[in-house]
Design a protein around this motif. Sequence first.
Motif, PDB file in Angstrom:
ATOM      1  N   VAL A  48       0.833  -1.293  -0.100  1.00 47.37           N
ATOM      2  CA  VAL A  48      -0.043   0.026  -0.094  1.00 47.37           C
ATOM      3  C   VAL A  48       0.706   1.283   0.064  1.00 47.37           C
ATOM      4  CG1 VAL A  48      -1.480   1.325   1.403  1.00 47.37           C
ATOM      5  CG2 VAL A  48      -2.194  -1.109   1.011  1.00 47.37           C
ATOM      6  N   LEU A  99       1.479   2.355  -3.571  1.00 50.92           N
ATOM      7  CA  LEU A  99       0.485   2.785  -4.554  1.00 50.92           C
ATOM      8  C   LEU A  99       0.802   3.373  -5.590  1.00 50.92           C
ATOM      9  CD1 LEU A  99      -2.283   2.129  -5.333  1.00 50.92           C
ATOM     10  CD2 LEU A  99      -3.130   3.806  -3.540  1.00 50.92           C
ATOM     11  N   ALA A 100       1.314   4.810  -5.331  1.00 51.34           N
ATOM     12  CA  ALA A 100       1.464   5.609  -6.216  1.00 51.34           C
ATOM     13  C   ALA A 100       2.680   5.321  -7.389  1.00 51.34           C
ATOM     14  CB  ALA A 100       1.830   7.106  -5.537  1.00 51.34           C
ATOM     15  N   GLN A 150       1.316   2.519  -9.679  1.00 52.41           N
ATOM     16  CA  GLN A 150       0.473   3.179 -10.779  1.00 52.41           C
ATOM     17  C   GLN A 150       1.302   3.966 -11.734  1.00 52.41           C
ATOM     18  OE1 GLN A 150      -2.490   2.535 -11.263  1.00 52.41           O
ATOM     19  NE2 GLN A 150      -3.171   4.331 -12.614  1.00 52.41           N
ATOM     20  N   PHE A 152      -0.195 -10.192   7.273  1.00 47.95           N
ATOM     21  CA  PHE A 152      -0.928  -9.162   6.886  1.00 47.95           C
ATOM     22  C   PHE A 152      -1.574  -8.547   8.213  1.00 47.95           C
ATOM     23  CE2 PHE A 152      -0.767 -10.763   2.549  1.00 47.95           C
ATOM     24  CZ  PHE A 152       0.148  -9.864   1.988  1.00 47.95           C
ATOM     25  N   HIS A 180      -4.141  -5.036  -5.293  1.00 51.18           N
ATOM     26  CA  HIS A 180      -4.868  -5.755  -6.178  1.00 51.18           C
ATOM     27  C   HIS A 180      -5.854  -4.991  -6.985  1.00 51.18           C
ATOM     28  CE1 HIS A 180      -4.322  -9.638  -3.725  1.00 51.18           C
ATOM     29  NE2 HIS A 180      -3.969  -8.582  -3.057  1.00 51.18           N
ATOM     30  N   HIS A 181      -5.009  -4.873  -8.278  1.00 54.55           N
ATOM     31  CA  HIS A 181      -5.760  -3.674  -9.435  1.00 54.55           C
ATOM     32  C   HIS A 181      -6.880  -4.370 -10.019  1.00 54.55           C
ATOM     33  CE1 HIS A 181      -5.334  -1.137 -13.186  1.00 54.55           C
ATOM     34  NE2 HIS A 181      -5.627  -0.221 -11.977  1.00 54.55           N
ATOM     35  N   TYR A 232      -7.687   0.016  -7.075  1.00 55.92           N
ATOM     36  CA  TYR A 232      -7.181  -1.133  -6.617  1.00 55.92           C
ATOM     37  C   TYR A 232      -7.989  -1.350  -5.291  1.00 55.92           C
ATOM     38  CZ  TYR A 232      -2.701   0.075  -9.010  1.00 55.92           C
ATOM     39  OH  TYR A 232      -1.850   0.546  -9.887  1.00 55.92           O
ATOM     40  N   TYR A 233      -7.782  -2.614  -4.763  1.00 57.75           N
ATOM     41  CA  TYR A 233      -8.149  -3.024  -3.414  1.00 57.75           C
ATOM     42  C   TYR A 233      -6.774  -3.363  -2.654  1.00 57.75           C
ATOM     43  CZ  TYR A 233     -13.170  -2.746  -4.523  1.00 57.75           C
ATOM     44  OH  TYR A 233     -14.354  -2.530  -4.810  1.00 57.75           O
ATOM     45  N   ALA A 234      -6.718  -3.279  -1.446  1.00 55.17           N
ATOM     46  CA  ALA A 234      -5.955  -3.758  -0.389  1.00 55.17           C
ATOM     47  C   ALA A 234      -6.366  -5.292  -0.217  1.00 55.17           C
ATOM     48  CB  ALA A 234      -5.495  -3.080   0.651  1.00 55.17           C
ATOM     49  N   ILE A 235      -5.526  -6.229   0.119  1.00 54.82           N
ATOM     50  CA  ILE A 235      -5.724  -7.335   0.650  1.00 54.82           C
ATOM     51  C   ILE A 235      -6.397  -7.379   2.169  1.00 54.82           C
ATOM     52  CG2 ILE A 235      -3.766  -8.331   1.844  1.00 54.82           C
ATOM     53  CD1 ILE A 235      -5.851 -10.468  -0.320  1.00 54.82           C
ATOM     54  N   GLY A 236      -7.180  -8.067   2.616  1.00 55.04           N
ATOM     55  CA  GLY A 236      -8.261  -7.735   3.610  1.00 55.04           C
ATOM     56  C   GLY A 236      -7.740  -8.746   4.792  1.00 55.04           C
TER      57      GLY A 236
END
Lengths: 200, 200
Positions: free
Chosen positions: A78, A81-82, A85, A162, A173-174, A180-184
Amino acid sequence: MTSHIAPVELAKAYRLINHGPTVLVSASHGGVANVMAAAWACALDFAPPKVTVVLDKSTRTRALVEASGRFVLQVPTVRQLALTQAVGNTSLADDADKLRRCGVTLFQQDAEPTPLVAGCAAWLACRLVPEPHNQQAYDLFIGEVEAAWADTRVFANGHWRFEEAGPEWRSLHHVAGGHYYAIGAPLSAQDATSPPSPSA
Amino acid sequence: MTSHIAPVELAKAYRLINHGPTVLVSASHGGVANVMAAAWACALDFAPPKVTVVLDKSTRTRALVEASGRFVLQVPTVRQLALTQAVGNTSLADDADKLRRCGVTLFQQDAEPTPLVAGCAAWLACRLVPEPHNQQAYDLFIGEVEAAWADTRVFANGHWRFEEAGPEWRSLHHVAGGHYYAIGAPLSAQDATSPPSPSA
């Protein structure tokens, strides 16, 4: 920077990407290094561990993989992220300073000739398994994992941590277009309700 | 049961698995249907949309895919955790009553001959693209997506709505040995901190 990096045994290397994260692909040849993002990467085998990754013909990274016969898949977090991308939406062909502008720091690990991206959660160093038909027809590349490492703050003793690491360590997870989603949350099948008993 | 199921346009079908969920694979031939779990499934192309999935030689599902030339990938949810683990760890070869015991309900959708698993979040109906070398050497199967559907309670207008649907709708991401993560919080690259500016 690298003091938390530990080897992952090859038999467990598939676990680093089994949950489907978007990865960064690094490659280098002739003094040129590049990094791209890839959501289309997947485990292919356990022993020896193999992976697949889709590399579009327009990418410079693909040319470096073809020339060197090697690549590294790494699992960004996370916090990156930038960066993820950015490397996925700029090309070294258009901007020779791409990696610096995207905030990428590369480093060398052990005997692996391909540089790794600093700050990731895990790395899988792969030897290209040449399959010209797949590469040409489908942009599909197969790699055999020859070494793997993880940051022990988020993956240790063969398991992702995690839920114990901070939220900035979650994998990305794009879906599409920068979403995206982060893993949960962790889930154990042992704790799950049994499948519903169908009525007789 | 099927009232919330809507078609997904083929150009956006890749989004159903782009975030790396563990999937269920269904196939049928000659009056026999089966379902298995697969963490090693991945998008391969946008248009026409294609996917890859690894199907071990020991699975009955693989034989049905080879015989029928078709399969369906579907995205199970947290509510289906026990079902997903069960179909991934029992074989139709050992238990002709596997699907009932695992709590699987199958249904037919539109003109697709392969049955779909009820209760999933999304479905991708695929025509096998025969690649005998990949299938034999790597257990790697390629499919072209010919139709796709999603449950509009969790995927609508081309976007996952995990953050609005209940937690029971989250996709499953298997690591190993029955340990999964649910998909987590949404992240937008547009909102992310810019890549760190390296010192000049």
